[in-house]
Structure formats: structure tokens, C-alpha cells
Design a protein around this motif. Structure first.
Motif, PDB file in Angstrom:
ATOM      1  N   UNK A 117       0.837  -1.206   0.000  1.00 30.05           N
ATOM      2  CA  UNK A 117       0.000   0.000   0.000  1.00 30.05           C
ATOM      3  C   UNK A 117       0.871   1.255   0.000  1.00 30.05           C
ATOM      4  N   UNK A 118       1.675   1.361  -1.056  1.00 30.03           N
ATOM      5  CA  UNK A 118       2.583   2.499  -1.169  1.00 30.03           C
ATOM      6  C   UNK A 118       2.731   2.858  -2.640  1.00 30.03           C
ATOM      7  N   UNK A 119       3.613   3.789  -2.939  1.00 29.39           N
ATOM      8  CA  UNK A 119       3.814   4.189  -4.334  1.00 29.39           C
ATOM      9  C   UNK A 119       5.234   4.691  -4.527  1.00 29.39           C
ATOM     10  N   UNK A 120       5.680   4.653  -5.788  1.00 28.82           N
ATOM     11  CA  UNK A 120       7.039   5.124  -6.091  1.00 28.82           C
ATOM     12  C   UNK A 120       7.017   6.541  -6.650  1.00 28.82           C
ATOM     13  N   UNK A 121       5.826   7.049  -6.942  1.00 31.64           N
ATOM     14  CA  UNK A 121       5.724   8.389  -7.525  1.00 31.64           C
ATOM     15  C   UNK A 121       5.800   9.460  -6.418  1.00 31.64           C
ATOM     16  N   UNK A 122       6.095  10.678  -6.834  1.00 33.00           N
ATOM     17  CA  UNK A 122       6.166  11.811  -5.880  1.00 33.00           C
ATOM     18  C   UNK A 122       4.760  12.373  -5.658  1.00 33.00           C
ATOM     19  N   UNK A 123       4.644  13.296  -4.734  1.00 36.15           N
ATOM     20  CA  UNK A 123       3.367  13.976  -4.488  1.00 36.15           C
ATOM     21  C   UNK A 123       3.020  14.920  -5.636  1.00 36.15           C
ATOM     22  N   UNK A 124       1.734  15.112  -5.840  1.00 34.76           N
ATOM     23  CA  UNK A 124       1.299  16.231  -6.688  1.00 34.76           C
ATOM     24  C   UNK A 124       1.519  17.526  -5.898  1.00 34.76           C
ATOM     25  N   UNK A 125       1.470  18.648  -6.594  1.00 34.02           N
ATOM     26  CA  UNK A 125       1.632  19.932  -5.893  1.00 34.02           C
ATOM     27  C   UNK A 125       0.556  20.102  -4.811  1.00 34.02           C
ATOM     28  N   UNK A 126      -0.670  19.662  -5.138  1.00 38.49           N
ATOM     29  CA  UNK A 126      -1.774  19.817  -4.175  1.00 38.49           C
ATOM     30  C   UNK A 126      -1.534  18.948  -2.942  1.00 38.49           C
ATOM     31  N   UNK A 127      -1.049  17.721  -3.160  1.00 43.30           N
ATOM     32  CA  UNK A 127      -0.801  16.822  -2.017  1.00 43.30           C
ATOM     33  C   UNK A 127       0.320  17.370  -1.142  1.00 43.30           C
ATOM     34  N   UNK A 128       1.332  17.937  -1.801  1.00 41.90           N
ATOM     35  CA  UNK A 128       2.468  18.507  -1.057  1.00 41.90           C
ATOM     36  C   UNK A 128       1.987  19.696  -0.213  1.00 41.90           C
ATOM     37  N   UNK A 129       1.172  20.527  -0.814  1.00 46.25           N
ATOM     38  CA  UNK A 129       0.665  21.711  -0.098  1.00 46.25           C
ATOM     39  C   UNK A 129      -0.183  21.277   1.099  1.00 46.25           C
ATOM     40  N   UNK A 130      -0.971  20.201   0.905  1.00 48.49           N
ATOM     41  CA  UNK A 130      -1.809  19.718   2.011  1.00 48.49           C
ATOM     42  C   UNK A 130      -0.931  19.220   3.169  1.00 48.49           C
ATOM     43  N   UNK A 131       0.133  18.503   2.847  1.00 46.86           N
ATOM     44  CA  UNK A 131       1.037  18.019   3.903  1.00 46.86           C
ATOM     45  C   UNK A 131       1.614  19.193   4.693  1.00 46.86           C
ATOM     46  N   UNK A 132       2.033  20.242   3.968  1.00 45.75           N
ATOM     47  CA  UNK A 132       2.668  21.379   4.656  1.00 45.75           C
ATOM     48  C   UNK A 132       1.658  22.117   5.529  1.00 45.75           C
ATOM     49  N   UNK A 133       0.389  22.156   5.061  1.00 45.41           N
ATOM     50  CA  UNK A 133      -0.675  22.771   5.885  1.00 45.41           C
ATOM     51  C   UNK A 133      -0.885  21.956   7.164  1.00 45.41           C
ATOM     52  N   UNK A 134      -0.902  20.617   7.009  1.00 49.03           N
ATOM     53  CA  UNK A 134      -1.111  19.760   8.190  1.00 49.03           C
ATOM     54  C   UNK A 134       0.062  19.921   9.167  1.00 49.03           C
ATOM     55  N   UNK A 135       1.280  19.939   8.614  1.00 52.30           N
ATOM     56  CA  UNK A 135       2.458  20.094   9.480  1.00 52.30           C
ATOM     57  C   UNK A 135       2.373  21.415  10.256  1.00 52.30           C
ATOM     58  N   UNK A 136       1.954  22.479   9.583  1.00 47.55           N
ATOM     59  CA  UNK A 136       1.852  23.789  10.248  1.00 47.55           C
ATOM     60  C   UNK A 136       0.770  23.751  11.332  1.00 47.55           C
ATOM     61  N   UNK A 137      -0.354  23.066  11.035  1.00 50.75           N
ATOM     62  CA  UNK A 137      -1.442  22.990  12.026  1.00 50.75           C
ATOM     63  C   UNK A 137      -0.992  22.194  13.252  1.00 50.75           C
ATOM     64  N   UNK A 138      -0.234  21.128  13.018  1.00 46.34           N
ATOM     65  CA  UNK A 138       0.259  20.299  14.132  1.00 46.34           C
ATOM     66  C   UNK A 138       1.242  21.109  14.978  1.00 46.34           C
ATOM     67  N   UNK A 139       2.123  21.836  14.308  1.00 49.68           N
ATOM     68  CA  UNK A 139       3.076  22.683  15.043  1.00 49.68           C
ATOM     69  C   UNK A 139       2.343  23.745  15.867  1.00 49.68           C
ATOM     70  N   UNK A 140       1.323  24.358  15.246  1.00 48.04           N
ATOM     71  CA  UNK A 140       0.622  25.455  15.919  1.00 48.04           C
ATOM     72  C   UNK A 140      -0.148  24.952  17.137  1.00 48.04           C
TER      73      UNK A 140
END
Ligand code: MLT
Length: 275
Positions: A117-140
Motif C-alpha cells: 500500500x505504497x507508491x514510487x511516484x512523488x506527491x502532486x503539488x496539491x498533495x504537497x501543499x496539504x502536507x505542509x498545511x497539516x504540518x503547520x497545524x500540528x506545530x501550531x
């Protein structure tokens, strides 16, 4: 100055045996416990070692900037220092991203590769942006609240109806993670490149496993990896190359641990026979 220490990761023997071990790398935002039941169903003698990746479970963050490559190097160093010269490296989801980076950076260590249940491809720009939003929310918030809703996506439709007990289990595992580790891992995943070419080059057998109802890393991603691994420069494993687990989603490892263990057992047997 940021303090950095090359600390080894926490490891756990999840199944006893000898010879080439299976090294089991967990997904996000989890730890080695997601592999425990699956490991119990491995064939007798197939030794399995669960690893807590940096910032997860019992492994601390060590001051390094977020990177999947750093995780791969930490897993490799931990295993070498434990006297393991090589292993069947198995990764679930984020653990698969790490397994591919490990195969790229330390190919001699990888006697076999299991990608669940994994993949070898990179994130799309939207998926990357979502990760960074989640990381910021967790930090905050300094809590893991931003990822508490994940089980609804992780588990397949069949398990959502028939395996309700998985929800409190996943919830307890996620709540046990450190906010700093969750944010770090999201940033590490966001920065990873496409590693499909690693599969084309790898000189080791590869088994790909996917839940038929996985919507996060779906069947098409699994087929893409099998195709890359089976190309003329890489050895194919015949029937064991792709296992689709019916009635399971992204968490096939916990939704149908026996089916995943059977596929990994075949890979391990194949590696031992050809070692
Ligand atoms: C995981 O299960 O490790 C995550 O869903 C992977 C990801 O966010 O890409």
C-alpha cells in the motif's frame, strides 16, 4: 546550533527465526505496532524486525531536517550496527517511501523489497501543499488533532462496515505519536522525489501488495511499481510480484494481516532459496 546526534532507531523482534530478516517499516502516523499481528502470521523461521522511524513510537527525532533519505540512512545504520548485513526490506506507505530510498542509497543491503500500500511516484503539488498545511497545524496546536480523522481514509469500505474494531485501535496508535514527529514526517514525505527508477535498477526480487479498496495509494500505483520492477533490468518474481488483497483498503496490513503475511512469506522464501 541545532543539536544533532546519529542515534539508532528503536527496533522490536516481531517474529523469531534465523537468517536474513524481514525489516518492517511502518506507515504514517503510526509505529511498529501496526505490523505485530501480520508478523505473527509469517512462515516459521522468518525473523521479522519492526522499526520505529524517527519521531514515531519509541524513536526520537534527532535534529536533522525532514527527509526520507535521512530516515533510510538511519534504518540502514541501525541494522548494520545490530549486525544485520542485509534484509528483506518491507515498507507500508510512508515506510515504502523509506524502503525505496534505502534501495537507492544502500542497494547491497536489500536482499528483497516488499512494497505494501505504497507508491514510487512523488506527491502532486496539491498533495504537497496539504502536507505542509497539516504540518503547520500540528506545530501550531502542539497536538496531533489534524491527523485524527485519518482512519476513515486509511481503512477500506469493507472494513469500515465489518471491522469496526480497527477504528479505536488506529485512533489509539495515532494519539500516541508526538506532534513534532508527525509534522516532521509530513515535511519529509512532501520533499521526496519520484523513485520509480530505483525499481528499474534494483537487482533483488520485489513483491508489491495492495488492498483492492486502497484509495490513498490505489491499484494503479501498485501496477506501476510492478511494471518498473519487472522490466528487463530487474528480476520479476512471477506470481508473487503483485498481490491484491480483496476487502481491504490502505491498511491491508491490519485489515487482513494473514493475506499480507502470505505475500511477504513468499517473498522471504524466494530470497532465502536464492541467497
Ligand atoms: C501512510 O499511510 O503512510 C500515509 O498515508 C502515506 C502518505 O501520506 O502518503
Amino acid at each position: 546550533m541545532t543539536s544533532r546526534a546519529t542515534r539508532n532507531l528503536a527496533t522490536f523482534t516481531l517474529h523469531d527465526g534465523g537468517g536474513v530478516p524481514l525489516v518492517l517499516l511502518h506507515g504514517f502516523p503510526l509505529d511498529h505496532r501496526m505490523w505485530a499481528t501480520c508478523a505473527e502470521h509469517l512462515p516459521p523461521g522468518a525473523r521479522a524486525i519492526g522499526v520505529d522511524l524517527p519521531g514515531a513510537g519509541h524513536s526520537d527525532l534527532d535534529g536533522y531536517p525532514p527527509s526520507i533519505e535521512h530516515i533510510a540512512d538511519a534504518v540502514h545504520r541501525t541494522m548494520i550496527e545490530a549486525g544485520e548485513g542485509n534484509a528483506v526490506v518491507v515498507g507500508h506507505s510512508m515506510g515504502g517511501y523509506v524502503a525505496l530510498a534505502l534501495a537507492e542509497r544502500h542497494p547491497g543491503f536489500v536482499a528483497g523489497l516488499g512494497l505494501v500500500d505504497t507508491k514510487s511516484t512523488a506527491d502532486t503539488d496539491a498533495a504537497r501543499a496539504k502536507r505542509l498545511r497539516i504540518a503547520a497545524a500540528v506545530d501550531a496546536s502542539q497536538t496531533v488533532d489534524a491527523v485524527l480523522g485519518m482512519p476513515a481514509e486509511l481503512v477500506g469500505a469493507t472494513s469500515t462496515e465489518q471491522r469496526r474494531g480497527l477504528f479505536p485501535l488506529l485512533d489509539s496508535w495515532i494519539r500516541a505519536q508526538s506532534p513534532a514527529g508527525v509534522a516532521w514526517s509530513q515535511r519529509a514525505m512532501a520533499a521526496r522525489p519520484d523513485r520509480t527508477a530505483v525499481l528499474e535498477r534494483l537487482d533483488a526480487p520485489v513483491a508489491v501488495v495492495v488492498g483492492a479498496e486502497d484509495t490513498i495509494t490505489p491499484l494503479a500505483e501498485a501496477e506501476h511499481m510492478v511494471q518498473a520492477a519487472g522490466s528487463p533490468s530487474g528480476p520479476a518474481m512471477g506470481d508473487a510480484a503483485l498481490t491484491v488483497v480483496p476487502g481491504a483498503g490502505h491498511m491491508a496490513v491490519v485489515e487482513d494481516p494473514q493475506a499480507v503475511a502470505a505475500a511477504l512469506g513468499l517473498l522471504h522464501t524466494h530470497v532465502v532459496a536464492h541467497h
